[in-house]
Scaffold this motif. Structure first.
Motif, PDB file in Angstrom:
ATOM      1  N   UNK A  73       1.147  -1.589  -0.061  1.00  0.00           N
ATOM      2  CA  UNK A  73      -0.028   0.397   0.268  1.00  0.00           C
ATOM      3  C   UNK A  73       0.743   1.294  -0.491  1.00  0.00           C
ATOM      4  N   UNK A  74       2.197   1.171  -0.753  1.00  0.00           N
ATOM      5  CA  UNK A  74       2.469   2.199  -0.412  1.00  0.00           C
ATOM      6  C   UNK A  74       2.465   3.328  -1.781  1.00  0.00           C
ATOM      7  N   UNK A  75       3.305   4.323  -1.244  1.00  0.00           N
ATOM      8  CA  UNK A  75       2.677   5.647  -2.063  1.00  0.00           C
ATOM      9  C   UNK A  75       3.084   5.393  -3.827  1.00  0.00           C
ATOM     10  N   UNK A  76       2.253   6.196  -4.032  1.00  0.00           N
ATOM     11  CA  UNK A  76       3.477   5.876  -5.974  1.00  0.00           C
ATOM     12  C   UNK A  76       4.902   6.422  -6.325  1.00  0.00           C
ATOM     13  N   UNK A  77       5.423   5.600  -6.654  1.00  0.00           N
ATOM     14  CA  UNK A  77       7.170   5.601  -6.464  1.00  0.00           C
ATOM     15  C   UNK A  77       7.747   7.020  -7.433  1.00  0.00           C
ATOM     16  N   UNK A  78       8.204   8.139  -6.937  1.00  0.00           N
ATOM     17  CA  UNK A  78       8.190   9.244  -8.484  1.00  0.00           C
ATOM     18  C   UNK A  78       9.186   9.345  -8.292  1.00  0.00           C
TER      19      UNK A  78
END
Length: 200
Positions: A73-78
């Protein structure tokens, strides 16, 4: 067997105020206060998870949730755009940014594409559907968007048309391989208006 998943977006922080890709900054004072004021609106579930990001962990703590990190559920890797505002990314790499916004499979920043995020979150939802009961998770807004896209069977380019406000609870109820969606409910309102308790 019914599964109830409530995804809570983190409270306000400087990155959100500045339209900046999250770089690990903390909640601001107003965001933390609002999250604390919402603590009695969210009850502890049998399973409580958190996106491994500072603002999500701080929001979960302010809400009084006893959580464990969930990497899925980690955020989007930018990638190299981490910490930039949208305007800064547009100024530095206008064509790359335009491609990223138009093509869910694009990842010109060197990080993760929207397509990969939707697949990751969709896989997690599939696993969650195999268990009954309530689950609460404090997650990045893009995780809520990805879950919504998957649950509705929407095309992935709809990702950018889903608004997820800070400190809102979005509920997903799954049964017999099908999910229903209850759009985001604001938590910790400051105008004295009662709020519906998510997951009840």
């Amino acid at each position: 067997m019914t599964t109830r998943v409530t995804l809570i977006s983190p409270a306000m922080n400087p990155a959100v105020r500045e339209a900046r890709f999250d770089d690990g900054c903390s909640l601001d004072a107003a965001g933390a206060a609002r999250a604390r004021s919402a603590a009695d609106e969210v009850r502890q579930a049998a399973t409580a998870l958190v996106s491994p990001a500072v603002r999500c962990r701080q929001t979960a703590a302010a809400l009084g949730l006893h959580v464990r990190d969930e990497p899925a559920l980690a955020g989007l890797d930018m990638g190299r755009w981490r910490g930039l505002t949208l305007g800064e990314a547009a100024a530095r790499e206008p064509e790359a940014l335009a491609r990223w916004l138009a093509d869910p499979a694009a990842r010109p920043h060197g990080g993760e594409s929207v397509h990969l995020l939707c697949a990751r979150v969709g896989g997690w939802l599939d696993e969650a559907a195999r268990t009954s009961g309530r689950l609460v998770a404090v997650v990045e807004p893009e995780v809520v968007r990805a879950a919504t896209v998957r649950v509705l069977g929407a095309p992935e380019d709809a990702f950018w048309r889903i608004d997820v406000a800070p400190l809102t609870a979005t509920a997903f109820t799954g049964r017999a391989g099908r999910w229903n969606l209850a759009p985001g409910t604001a938590l910790g309102r400051t105008d004295g208006t009662p709020t519906q308790r998510p997951g009840r």
